[in-house]
Scaffold this active site. Structure first.
Site, PDB file in Angstrom:
ATOM      1  N   CYS A   5     -52.240  26.296 -11.534  1.00  0.00           N
ATOM      2  CA  CYS A   5     -51.462  25.646 -12.586  1.00  0.00           C
ATOM      3  C   CYS A   5     -50.275  26.453 -13.105  1.00  0.00           C
ATOM      4  O   CYS A   5     -50.232  27.665 -12.991  1.00  0.00           O
ATOM      5  CB  CYS A   5     -52.297  25.282 -13.804  1.00  0.00           C
ATOM      6  SG  CYS A   5     -53.825  24.457 -13.412  1.00  0.00           S
ATOM      7  N   GLY A  32     -48.681  23.905  -9.016  1.00  0.00           N
ATOM      8  CA  GLY A  32     -49.686  22.837  -9.020  1.00  0.00           C
ATOM      9  C   GLY A  32     -49.018  21.495  -8.817  1.00  0.00           C
ATOM     10  O   GLY A  32     -48.018  21.199  -9.462  1.00  0.00           O
ATOM     11  N   ASN A 106     -53.789  27.905 -17.433  1.00  0.00           N
ATOM     12  CA  ASN A 106     -53.696  28.430 -16.067  1.00  0.00           C
ATOM     13  C   ASN A 106     -54.753  29.518 -15.922  1.00  0.00           C
ATOM     14  O   ASN A 106     -54.667  30.533 -16.614  1.00  0.00           O
ATOM     15  CB  ASN A 106     -52.288  28.999 -15.841  1.00  0.00           C
ATOM     16  CG  ASN A 106     -52.149  29.724 -14.503  1.00  0.00           C
ATOM     17  OD1 ASN A 106     -51.283  30.574 -14.360  1.00  0.00           O
ATOM     18  ND2 ASN A 106     -52.960  29.400 -13.523  1.00  0.00           N
ATOM     19  N   GLY A 107     -55.721  29.301 -15.055  1.00  0.00           N
ATOM     20  CA  GLY A 107     -56.755  30.322 -14.846  1.00  0.00           C
ATOM     21  C   GLY A 107     -58.109  29.698 -14.602  1.00  0.00           C
ATOM     22  O   GLY A 107     -58.214  28.523 -14.260  1.00  0.00           O
ATOM     23  N   TYR A 245     -47.333  35.611  -2.980  1.00  0.00           N
ATOM     24  CA  TYR A 245     -47.288  34.216  -2.585  1.00  0.00           C
ATOM     25  C   TYR A 245     -47.125  33.221  -3.724  1.00  0.00           C
ATOM     26  O   TYR A 245     -46.326  32.299  -3.643  1.00  0.00           O
ATOM     27  CB  TYR A 245     -48.578  33.935  -1.793  1.00  0.00           C
ATOM     28  CG  TYR A 245     -48.878  32.501  -1.469  1.00  0.00           C
ATOM     29  CD1 TYR A 245     -48.119  31.823  -0.524  1.00  0.00           C
ATOM     30  CD2 TYR A 245     -49.916  31.829  -2.094  1.00  0.00           C
ATOM     31  CE1 TYR A 245     -48.400  30.501  -0.219  1.00  0.00           C
ATOM     32  CE2 TYR A 245     -50.203  30.512  -1.795  1.00  0.00           C
ATOM     33  CZ  TYR A 245     -49.451  29.851  -0.863  1.00  0.00           C
ATOM     34  OH  TYR A 245     -49.726  28.550  -0.562  1.00  0.00           O
TER      35      TYR A 245
END
Ligand code: SF4
Length: 474
Positions: A5, A32, A106-107, A245
């Site tokens: 995310c 995402g 996010n996580g 990445y």
């Protein structure tokens, strides 16, 4: 491999905050692609619009026009916990009346199940399968009076990775877990304040970068100005894959622009794994910069051997079996005239399960390449991730099951070289101890992950599971 995310938040009275958030989410789309959403508040009530699909598919002038207010948060989702369905699309609105918050996460929360049970027993209701709802209800369950202390209460109970943007009727918060697993930064736009997963989102909306939000920090923004509170953490554990990445190469994390860091990974590969070859190419898009670095150090000319179909992305249109069988051909098209008879160094970001790389090698060889020498920016991935990266179980990770020569044969390459951990750290040019590299080393930053790792291993052993490579255990 997928990350989980992108988040954004803006406090800017007088600005079209929904539109700013829309364009910021566009810049964070790589984090995402399953769903996108924006929540706003006009000081009285919170509104949210979240749907399945890409940012460009989710919003229209009409939907953005309804999102009025002076504060907004936004979210792009890739689901690692909770299935891919619209009820899990974020931001989530959780709570009742003036005790409602909007939250974007996010996580991955490692102890979410335990907290879910505890909160359910206390009478808290859950409407999604996302661990984000656990965070929100934990904050709301706090006996503290003000929002910062409510968030601090939750932070003391949460284990795992969380970079959050969070909003009440009159305040915006940015929160980063004490390990700092996922990035989060603070910026300014037209006198307002913005919070984003990556600095590239600030650039695209004309905002200026102020600083990173520190691990364990809560930034609170309201009409009273901006305040910061810090929970002291121990070890830091920024995911090294942000540099390899996940994050965009034009983002800056910890003062390091990612593009030259990725070039340096390619240079490191050229030093550690030199080979006689005619051309170098990076697999688009994530390994282009590393390919340039390899070429620069080795003096082997850089060429494009594969073109990427950039717009194939995620779509609601399911491919039929014939299209599905095309596999990587749907994504990449080789250039036979460039590849014919050539000895090619192919630089890629990582090998996880080893399912895509053999197809890439085959595609290039069928297009005429005489030799393929794979060079990989990430060291061998031997351990699963419990911090929210949708990777694989240990039994699916090819480097946990096979030696490097065995992997070389499996992918059909003529040679294979991985960047070493020291080479990777040198390329990133930041202290080694600020990073999580558990998927290479098995050295998980929190003990609970170690336990989860052991449990996963025991489960696999007891089920007599042989894994996708037909190997019981090394
Ligand atoms: S285990 Fe690997 S993928 Fe997961 S957070 Fe750590 S470095 Fe990132």
């Amino acid at each position: 491999m997928h990350e989980s995310c992108g988040v954004f938040g803006v406090y800017a009275p007088g600005e079209d905050v929904a539109r700013l958030t829309f364009f910021a989410l566009f810049a964070l789309q790589h984090r995402g692609q399953e769903s996108a959403g924006i929540a706003t508040t006009d000081g009285k009530k919170l509104l949210v619009y979240a749907r399945m699909g890409l940012v460009s598919q989710v919003f229209s002038e009409d939907s953005l026009g309804q999102l009025k207010g002076s504060i907004a948060i936004g979210h792009n989702r890739y689901s690692t916990r909770g299935s891919s369905r619209v009820s899990n699309a974020q931001p989530l609105l959780v709570g009742k009346g003036s005790n409602t918050i909007a939250i974007a996460h996010n996580g991955n929360i490692i102890n979410a199940e335990h907290l879910y049970q505890e909160l359910s027993d206390q009478g808290y209701n859950f409407h999604t399968g996302a661990d984000t709802e656990v965070i929100a209800n934990l904050i709301l369950s706090s006996p503290e009076k003000d929002w910062v202390n409510k968030i601090r209460y939750a932070m003391h109970r949460l284990q795992g990775a969380y970079s959050l943007t969070l909003m009440t009727n009159n305040s915006l918060f940015g929160v980063r877990d004490p390990f700092g697993v996922r990035p989060l930064c603070l910026g300014t736009v037209n006198g307002g304040r913005v919070i984003a997963s990556e600095s590239c989102a600030l650039d695209h909306i004309g905002a200026s970068f102020i600083r990173e939000i520190e691990p364990g920090e809560i930034v609170s923004i309201s009409e009273n100005g901006i305040d910061s509170y810090r929970e002291e953490g121990g070890r830091r554990a920024l995911c090294i894959f942000e540099y390899i990445y996940f994050a965009r190469p034009d983002s800056v994390i910890n003062g390091r622009l990612l593009y030259p860091a990725r070039q340096a990974m390619g240079e490191g590969l050229a030093q550690e794994h030199a080979v006689d070859a005619d051309m170098v190419m990076g697999v688009p898009d994530s390994a282009i910069a590393a390919g340039i670095g390899y070429s620069r150090w080795s003096n082997i000319s850089l060429c494009e051997g594969l073109l990427k179909n950039r717009y194939v992305g995620r779509t609601f249109i399911e491919p039929d079996q014939r299209i599905r069988d095309l596999g990587v051909k749907l994504k990449f098209n080789p250039l036979p005239q460039m590849l014919d008879g050539q000895r090619v160094v192919v630089v890629d970001d990582s090998i996880v399960r080893g399912t895509t790389t053999p197809s890439v090698v085959k595609l290039l060889k069928r297009a005429g390449a005489r030799e393929i020498h794979m060079r990989i920016c990430a060291p061998p991935i031997r351990y699963p991730c419990f911090f929210g990266v949708d990777m694989a179980t240990r039994w699916e990770l090819i480097a946990a099951q096979k030696t490097i020569p065995e992997i070389r044969d499996f992918i059909g390459a003529d040679s294979l070289g991985y960047l070493s951990i020291d080479g990777l750290v040198k390329a990133v040019a930041l202290p080694k101890d600020i990073f999580c590299m558990a998927c290479f080393t098995g050295d998980y930053p929190i003990p609970v992950q170690l336990e989860m790792g052991k449990l996963a291993l025991e489960t696999a052993m007891s089920a007599d599971y042989q894994g996708p490579f037909g190997i019981k255990q090394r």
